[in-house]
Design an enzyme around this catalytic site. Structure first.
Site, mmCIF file in Angstrom:
data_model
loop_
_atom_site.group_PDB
_atom_site.id
_atom_site.type_symbol
_atom_site.label_atom_id
_atom_site.label_comp_id
_atom_site.label_asym_id
_atom_site.label_seq_id
_atom_site.Cartn_x
_atom_site.Cartn_y
_atom_site.Cartn_z
ATOM 1 N N HIS A 83 -88.569 -10.329 -76.021
ATOM 2 C CA HIS A 83 -87.964 -9.274 -76.822
ATOM 3 C C HIS A 83 -87.699 -9.821 -78.211
ATOM 4 O O HIS A 83 -87.125 -10.894 -78.337
ATOM 5 C CB HIS A 83 -86.636 -8.905 -76.172
ATOM 6 C CG HIS A 83 -86.387 -7.447 -76.189
ATOM 7 N ND1 HIS A 83 -86.150 -6.753 -77.339
ATOM 8 C CD2 HIS A 83 -86.323 -6.553 -75.174
ATOM 9 C CE1 HIS A 83 -85.964 -5.486 -77.024
ATOM 10 N NE2 HIS A 83 -86.064 -5.330 -75.727
ATOM 11 N N TYR A 212 -78.882 -0.380 -81.584
ATOM 12 C CA TYR A 212 -77.477 -0.381 -82.021
ATOM 13 C C TYR A 212 -77.252 0.902 -82.809
ATOM 14 O O TYR A 212 -77.817 1.064 -83.898
ATOM 15 C CB TYR A 212 -77.188 -1.562 -82.950
ATOM 16 C CG TYR A 212 -77.327 -2.930 -82.321
ATOM 17 C CD1 TYR A 212 -76.455 -3.347 -81.317
ATOM 18 C CD2 TYR A 212 -78.308 -3.833 -82.756
ATOM 19 C CE1 TYR A 212 -76.563 -4.612 -80.750
ATOM 20 C CE2 TYR A 212 -78.417 -5.096 -82.194
ATOM 21 C CZ TYR A 212 -77.538 -5.479 -81.196
ATOM 22 O OH TYR A 212 -77.644 -6.725 -80.641
ATOM 23 N N PRO A 304 -69.077 -9.741 -76.116
ATOM 24 C CA PRO A 304 -70.521 -9.585 -75.857
ATOM 25 C C PRO A 304 -71.294 -8.963 -77.025
ATOM 26 O O PRO A 304 -72.473 -8.676 -76.890
ATOM 27 C CB PRO A 304 -70.572 -8.688 -74.619
ATOM 28 C CG PRO A 304 -69.250 -8.055 -74.497
ATOM 29 C CD PRO A 304 -68.253 -8.858 -75.283
ATOM 30 N N LYS A 308 -73.901 -14.005 -76.861
ATOM 31 C CA LYS A 308 -73.908 -15.465 -77.004
ATOM 32 C C LYS A 308 -73.340 -16.200 -75.781
ATOM 33 O O LYS A 308 -73.570 -17.392 -75.621
ATOM 34 C CB LYS A 308 -73.053 -15.877 -78.218
ATOM 35 C CG LYS A 308 -73.550 -15.373 -79.555
ATOM 36 C CD LYS A 308 -74.779 -16.112 -80.005
ATOM 37 C CE LYS A 308 -75.208 -15.701 -81.395
ATOM 38 N NZ LYS A 308 -76.583 -16.039 -81.687
ATOM 39 N N TYR A 399 -78.721 -14.523 -85.140
ATOM 40 C CA TYR A 399 -78.810 -13.637 -83.986
ATOM 41 C C TYR A 399 -79.335 -14.388 -82.766
ATOM 42 O O TYR A 399 -78.890 -14.158 -81.641
ATOM 43 C CB TYR A 399 -79.730 -12.462 -84.339
ATOM 44 C CG TYR A 399 -79.734 -11.310 -83.368
ATOM 45 C CD1 TYR A 399 -78.569 -10.601 -83.091
ATOM 46 C CD2 TYR A 399 -80.915 -10.903 -82.754
ATOM 47 C CE1 TYR A 399 -78.575 -9.530 -82.220
ATOM 48 C CE2 TYR A 399 -80.939 -9.834 -81.882
ATOM 49 C CZ TYR A 399 -79.771 -9.151 -81.618
ATOM 50 O OH TYR A 399 -79.786 -8.081 -80.747
HETATM 51 P P1 RFL Z 1 -69.043 -17.141 -65.141
HETATM 52 O O1 RFL Z 1 -70.412 -16.587 -65.109
HETATM 53 O O2 RFL Z 1 -67.886 -16.212 -65.245
HETATM 54 O O3 RFL Z 1 -68.863 -18.045 -63.862
HETATM 55 C C1 RFL Z 1 -67.611 -18.597 -63.524
HETATM 56 C C2 RFL Z 1 -67.557 -18.752 -62.030
HETATM 57 O O4 RFL Z 1 -66.316 -19.365 -61.662
HETATM 58 C C3 RFL Z 1 -65.830 -18.741 -60.488
HETATM 59 N N1 RFL Z 1 -64.380 -19.014 -60.430
HETATM 60 C C4 RFL Z 1 -63.855 -19.974 -59.650
HETATM 61 N N2 RFL Z 1 -64.414 -20.809 -58.764
HETATM 62 C C5 RFL Z 1 -63.611 -21.693 -58.125
HETATM 63 N N3 RFL Z 1 -62.246 -21.742 -58.331
HETATM 64 C C6 RFL Z 1 -61.647 -20.906 -59.207
HETATM 65 N N4 RFL Z 1 -60.325 -20.977 -59.407
HETATM 66 C C7 RFL Z 1 -62.456 -19.969 -59.910
HETATM 67 N N5 RFL Z 1 -62.221 -19.012 -60.847
HETATM 68 C C8 RFL Z 1 -63.391 -18.459 -61.148
HETATM 69 C C9 RFL Z 1 -66.201 -17.282 -60.660
HETATM 70 O O5 RFL Z 1 -66.247 -16.597 -59.410
HETATM 71 C C10 RFL Z 1 -67.587 -17.412 -61.297
HETATM 72 O O6 RFL Z 1 -68.610 -17.452 -60.329
HETATM 73 O O7 RFL Z 1 -68.846 -18.187 -66.327
HETATM 74 P P2 RFL Z 1 -69.916 -19.175 -67.067
HETATM 75 O O8 RFL Z 1 -70.706 -19.957 -66.069
HETATM 76 O O9 RFL Z 1 -69.108 -19.875 -68.064
HETATM 77 O O10 RFL Z 1 -70.963 -18.182 -67.784
HETATM 78 C C11 RFL Z 1 -70.550 -17.369 -68.831
HETATM 79 C C12 RFL Z 1 -71.316 -16.049 -68.799
HETATM 80 O O11 RFL Z 1 -71.210 -15.476 -67.504
HETATM 81 C C13 RFL Z 1 -70.791 -15.061 -69.851
HETATM 82 O O12 RFL Z 1 -70.476 -15.734 -71.043
HETATM 83 C C14 RFL Z 1 -71.834 -13.986 -70.169
HETATM 84 O O13 RFL Z 1 -72.044 -13.150 -69.058
HETATM 85 C C15 RFL Z 1 -71.391 -13.161 -71.386
HETATM 86 N N6 RFL Z 1 -72.285 -12.022 -71.623
HETATM 87 C C16 RFL Z 1 -73.500 -12.200 -72.231
HETATM 88 N N7 RFL Z 1 -73.880 -13.439 -72.642
HETATM 89 C C17 RFL Z 1 -75.111 -13.628 -73.187
HETATM 90 O O14 RFL Z 1 -75.419 -14.779 -73.568
HETATM 91 N N8 RFL Z 1 -76.015 -12.598 -73.351
HETATM 92 C C18 RFL Z 1 -75.708 -11.322 -72.955
HETATM 93 O O15 RFL Z 1 -76.547 -10.431 -73.078
HETATM 94 C C19 RFL Z 1 -74.396 -11.073 -72.398
HETATM 95 N N9 RFL Z 1 -74.033 -9.854 -71.955
HETATM 96 C C20 RFL Z 1 -71.906 -10.754 -71.182
HETATM 97 C C21 RFL Z 1 -72.808 -9.674 -71.348
HETATM 98 C C22 RFL Z 1 -70.661 -10.545 -70.561
HETATM 99 C C23 RFL Z 1 -70.300 -9.277 -70.154
HETATM 100 N N10 RFL Z 1 -69.014 -9.073 -69.568
HETATM 101 C C24 RFL Z 1 -68.647 -9.854 -68.422
HETATM 102 C C25 RFL Z 1 -67.979 -8.736 -70.462
HETATM 103 C C26 RFL Z 1 -72.452 -8.413 -70.911
HETATM 104 C C27 RFL Z 1 -71.188 -8.197 -70.319
HETATM 105 C C28 RFL Z 1 -70.808 -6.819 -69.844
#
Ligand code: RFL
Length: 402
Positions: A83, A212, A304, A308, A399
């Site tokens: 993309h 957007y 989001p 990033k 970006y």
């Molecule tokens: P995660 O993926 O939240 O994983 C953390 C894990 O820790 C577990 N956990 C525990 N485990 C043991 N003991 C505890 N006390 C615990 N507490 C929590 C949880 O169950 C989970 O499995 O964090 P990580 O690995 O740091 O990854 C970060 C990303 O998930 C996050 O930044 C992204 O999803 C943000 N984000 C996006 N990022 C992008 O780079 N590109 C995107 O297009 C994008 N779209 C988004 C997004 C986040 C969104 N939300 C959640 C607001 C779209 C959305 C809707």
């Protein structure tokens, strides 16, 4: 090794105890394992939940290169899509930017985060990695000693203690790692005062671009996920219950804000998931507390708006894996000392760009003179992006860059 073997084993030590099986924890676990470092992942949720949690989808080229370097990119190369264009729809018309051809821009790979997590889990377990699902880290004790301890609780109430050399807090913003930080740790925090209704629709993408829409009724976004699933966002009032909008109202509002009359209707489908996201950012400083290191959302939450978060998580995981390996295998600790300042540089750059995107995409609330001033600034910002090559180069570089 199977989950039940993992969970029943008497072994309660590991050189690195990783909290959380998201992108940060699983990339870290895979690299450590490949480097011969003894580690274990403790994950609060059940496996099925972790494998189905839909979030990010846009992986920067830099992220793809990290995953390739460690043999973790086969799935995204097989099923991901390239993309490289975004389209802005505004009251002054629409324009597209092919960001891969501007500045230091590169294409994204669109690959749902849950698919990446499945790939990382499979790879980790096939390589013999230890992981314990439904195991919540409760506390990180003695983080300033050479033998920190993680106390954990299984979903059925059983508790366990894990002794480690290092603990990697990859457990998000509400995890045990953040709770273990000393009071003097700085938590920078910003509420952007904007909320989005985040939607996953069972509908093919309607544009060949990230869409957007900047509209006086609020922002609307369109992001492809797969050939049959599309993510949409609708700016909504703070406190709006996610269920309060009917499917018909959602699609009508998306059509309106995205200018369906002028640019063609959106392909409609069932709304599979919806949640309200309050756009907030925070950064923990420093990211190290003795033997405890924070990575991913645990280190910094990023709105989001510029996609990033998952990309930063993968980058930090690679930097931390290298530093832990150097220390544990070769007794070289400089990488661990440099971990926090190095990652914070990337984090603040990403935060700055995400904040800029929020200003670009959202009209200020109200009708007073301040709102009209800010509204004109926003229009001017969009106009520069439409017309100025140097602004477009800057945009493209940030970006996709980290
Ligand atoms: P995660 O993926 O939240 O994983 C953390 C894990 O820790 C577990 N956990 C525990 N485990 C043991 N003991 C505890 N006390 C615990 N507490 C929590 C949880 O169950 C989970 O499995 O964090 P990580 O690995 O740091 O990854 C970060 C990303 O998930 C996050 O930044 C992204 O999803 C943000 N984000 C996006 N990022 C992008 O780079 N590109 C995107 O297009 C994008 N779209 C988004 C997004 C986040 C969104 N939300 C959640 C607001 C779209 C959305 C809707």
């Amino acid at each position: 090794m199977t989950d039940s073997q993992n969970e029943q084993g008497d072994d309660r030590t590991a050189d690195v105890v990783i909290l959380g099986a998201g992108p940060a924890g699983l990339v870290l676990g895979n690299i450590l394992l490949a480097n011969g470092i003894d580690c274990v992942v403790l994950e609060r949720a059940e496996r099925t939940h972790v494998q189905q949690r839909a979030r990010a989808g846009f992986l920067a080229a830099h992220t793809v290169r990290i995953l390739e370097r460690h043999g973790l990119a086969a799935g995204l190369h097989r099923r991901g899509q390239t993309h490289d264009t975004c389209e802005f729809r505004t009251q002054d018309g629409r324009f597209q930017l092919t960001y891969s051809a501007l500045g230091q821009g590169e294409p994204h790979t669109v690959y749902p985060q849950q698919d990446l997590v499945c790939d990382l889990l499979t790879h980790y377990q096939e390589a013999g990695g230890r992981i314990s699902f439904a195991t919540e880290a409760v506390a990180v004790l003695d983080a300033h000693s050479h033998r920190p301890v993680v106390t954990a609780r299984k979903a059925d109430g059983r508790s366990s203690r894990w002794q480690a050399r290092y603990v990697a807090g990859c457990d998000g913003r509400h995890g045990a790692a953040r709770r273990a930080l000393p009071p003097a740790t700085v938590r920078h925090r910003l509420d952007h005062q904007v909320s989005w209704l985040g939607l996953l629709a069972e509908a093919p993408p309607s544009l060949d671009a990230v869409g957007y829409a900047v509209h006086h009724r609020g922002f609307a976004g369109h992001m492809a996920r797969t050939s049959t699933i599309t993510r949409y966002y609708l700016q909504c009032d703070r406190g709006t219950p996610a269920q309060s909008w009917s499917e018909e109202r959602i699609w009508d509002e998306l059509d309106l804000r995205m200018g369906a009359k002028a640019y063609g209707p959106l392909q409609r489908g069932a709304i599979l998931e919806r949640s309200v996201v309050d756009l907030e950012s925070d950064v923990i400083e420093p990211l190290r507390h003795g033997a405890l290191f924070l990575a991913g959302d645990a280190a910094a939450l990023i709105s989001p708006s510029a996609a990033k978060g998952a990309n930063l998580a993968v980058l930090e995981a690679e930097i931390l894996a290298q530093a832990l390996t150097d220390d544990l295998l070769h007794g070289v600790g400089e990488g661990l000392d440099a971990y926090s300042p190095r990652c914070l540089t990337h984090i603040w750059r990403a935060q700055e760009f995400s904040r800029w995107m929020i200003g670009l995409l959202h009209s200020p609330p109200g009708n007073d003179s301040q709102a009209s001033f800010l509204n004109s600034l926003q229009r001017s910002r969009l106009s520069s992006l439409r017309t100025s090559r140097s602004q477009q180069d800057w945009f493209a570089t940030h970006y996709v860059g980290l």
